[in-house]
Design a protein around this motif. Structure first.
Motif, PDB file in Angstrom:
ATOM      1  N   GLY A  91      46.287  33.745  38.134  1.00  0.00           N
ATOM      2  CA  GLY A  91      45.222  34.094  37.205  1.00  0.00           C
ATOM      3  C   GLY A  91      43.915  33.399  37.497  1.00  0.00           C
ATOM      4  N   CYS A  92      43.970  32.301  38.250  1.00  0.00           N
ATOM      5  CA  CYS A  92      42.753  31.538  38.547  1.00  0.00           C
ATOM      6  C   CYS A  92      41.962  32.217  39.668  1.00  0.00           C
ATOM      7  N   GLU A  93      40.651  32.215  39.497  1.00  0.00           N
ATOM      8  CA  GLU A  93      39.801  32.808  40.520  1.00  0.00           C
ATOM      9  C   GLU A  93      38.405  32.217  40.408  1.00  0.00           C
ATOM     10  N   ALA A  94      37.873  31.736  41.537  1.00  0.00           N
ATOM     11  CA  ALA A  94      36.524  31.195  41.555  1.00  0.00           C
ATOM     12  C   ALA A  94      35.515  32.349  41.574  1.00  0.00           C
ATOM     13  N   LEU A 111      34.847  29.636  47.888  1.00  0.00           N
ATOM     14  CA  LEU A 111      36.089  29.029  47.398  1.00  0.00           C
ATOM     15  C   LEU A 111      37.163  30.112  47.261  1.00  0.00           C
ATOM     16  N   PRO A 112      37.706  30.557  48.374  1.00  0.00           N
ATOM     17  CA  PRO A 112      38.727  31.609  48.322  1.00  0.00           C
ATOM     18  C   PRO A 112      40.070  31.058  47.858  1.00  0.00           C
ATOM     19  N   ILE A 113      40.876  31.937  47.262  1.00  0.00           N
ATOM     20  CA  ILE A 113      42.261  31.582  46.980  1.00  0.00           C
ATOM     21  C   ILE A 113      42.977  31.493  48.320  1.00  0.00           C
ATOM     22  N   LEU A 114      43.624  30.371  48.575  1.00  0.00           N
ATOM     23  CA  LEU A 114      44.189  30.111  49.892  1.00  0.00           C
ATOM     24  C   LEU A 114      45.604  30.680  50.030  1.00  0.00           C
ATOM     25  N   MET A 162      33.873  25.790  36.294  1.00  0.00           N
ATOM     26  CA  MET A 162      34.032  25.614  34.852  1.00  0.00           C
ATOM     27  C   MET A 162      34.919  26.694  34.230  1.00  0.00           C
ATOM     28  N   SER A 163      34.918  27.879  34.843  1.00  0.00           N
ATOM     29  CA  SER A 163      35.700  28.994  34.284  1.00  0.00           C
ATOM     30  C   SER A 163      36.969  29.279  35.079  1.00  0.00           C
ATOM     31  N   LEU A 164      37.281  28.410  36.031  1.00  0.00           N
ATOM     32  CA  LEU A 164      38.405  28.639  36.934  1.00  0.00           C
ATOM     33  C   LEU A 164      39.718  28.898  36.194  1.00  0.00           C
ATOM     34  N   MET A 165      39.951  28.141  35.109  1.00  0.00           N
ATOM     35  CA  MET A 165      41.243  28.200  34.414  1.00  0.00           C
ATOM     36  C   MET A 165      41.263  29.158  33.231  1.00  0.00           C
ATOM     37  N   LYS A 178      47.567  31.837  34.099  1.00  0.00           N
ATOM     38  CA  LYS A 178      48.892  32.224  33.598  1.00  0.00           C
ATOM     39  C   LYS A 178      49.943  31.801  34.618  1.00  0.00           C
ATOM     40  N   GLY A 179      49.725  30.651  35.244  1.00  0.00           N
ATOM     41  CA  GLY A 179      50.590  30.158  36.320  1.00  0.00           C
ATOM     42  C   GLY A 179      51.991  29.834  35.866  1.00  0.00           C
TER      43      GLY A 179
END
Length: 305
Positions: A229-232, A238-241, A292-295, A299-300
């Motif tokens: 659910g997290c996304e920059a 800042l890609p999801i790795l 600031m809005s990353l989280m 829903k991890g």
């Protein structure tokens, strides 16, 4: 006179190490042989822990796998055997409990031998605001993400010091370098993991144990399910790795005795900005990059590997 000579020495070494680091940006460091090493991976039942276990197995290492998830542990063990590990040993261990760590560590030393590469990878995340985080989950986060490192080091570091040979690896987080909204307990534990690893590295240097290496890994969000659910805001920066990419980078860092690894490379730049800019200016950049809005849509799964 002593002051002048010492200043001259420090200046010379400063420029030498600076040049060395620049050279290694162009010419890759030689990778050390890890065949025959006894590698212990905590949180080996899935994700990055499983991938690292399989990569060490393919290089002929003896792999010692720890996880609280018995089914995942068995699966990793089977895959490690297929991948060519010299030997595979699996142990169910709850890394939130000091006595369980010590008990299983004693088993490992008796049944396998002295661990020469220790990878503290197990971790959990709550993902709630500080006031909404139950005390029990805050305690569990600290127990798994940082206190477990103390107990595994206590168990396995003495043998490394005695032989002046070994490698301590801490899978920390970029959240161990900068505070993140709704990750107060996680950030605290990862800041602790980074500081603890750096302190031990200095102790080894002070003791003259240059054969005991350390690596701290600080990745951004990895696509293992832990931070679903997290996304920059800006994916190019800042890609999801992807787990395979991260695991391969970690293996290279370990085999090249790299002291710290941040992923992606933009993390180095962002951390430098944080320390150079006024706090208010740094917060503006954090908002701009989406930290600031990353989280907000988190829903991890709560557990890492």
């Amino acid at each position: 006179m002593n002051f002048f000579l010492e200043t001259l020495k420090v200046t010379g070494l400063f420029f030498y190490y600076l040049l060395e680091s620049l050279v290694f940006l162009i010419v890759p460091r030689r990778k050390k042989d890890v065949s025959g090493e006894i590698v212990l991976v905590t949180g080996a039942g899935s994700g990055i822990g499983r991938l690292l276990s399989l990569k060490f197995a393919s290089l002929g290492s003896t792999v010692v796998l720890w996880d609280i998830n018995e089914e995942g542990l068995k699966e990793t063990g089977k895959l490690a055997t297929k991948n060519g590990a010299a030997r595979v040993h699996t142990y169910v261990c709850d890394c939130s409990k000091r006595q369980d760590i010590y008990r299983v560590a004693d088993q490992v030393k008796k049944e396998v031998g002295d661990v020469t590469i220790l990878i503290n990878n197990a971790g959990i995340v709550t993902g709630k605001t500080f006031m909404d985080s139950p005390d029990s989950l805050v305690e569990k986060t600290m127990e798994v993400n940082i206190m477990a490192h103390f107990w595994t080091y206590k168990a396995f570091l003495p043998a490394m010091i005695a032989s002046n040979h070994g490698h301590l690896v801490s899978i920390a987080s970029a959240a161990g370098l900068v505070g993140v909204n709704r990750l107060s307990d996680y950030c605290a534990s990862k800041y602790g993991a980074v500081g603890f690893a750096e302190s031990i590295a200095l102790e080894m240097r002070d003791m003259g144990k240059n054969g005991v290496k350390t690596t701290v890994v600080c990745p951004f969000v990895i696509n293992t399910g832990m931070f679903d659910g997290c996304e920059a805001k800006w994916q190019t920066l800042l890609p999801i790795l992807e787990p395979e990419y991260v695991a391969e980078k970690i293996m290279t860092a370990i085999r090249q005795d790299q002291e710290i690894l941040a992923l992606p490379r933009s993390v180095y730049f962002l951390i430098a900005l944080k320390h150079m800019l006024p706090v208010k200016a740094a917060v503006i950049f954090a908002e701009y990059f989406g930290v600031m809005s990353l989280m907000n849509a988190f829903k991890g799964q709560g557990k890492r590997d």
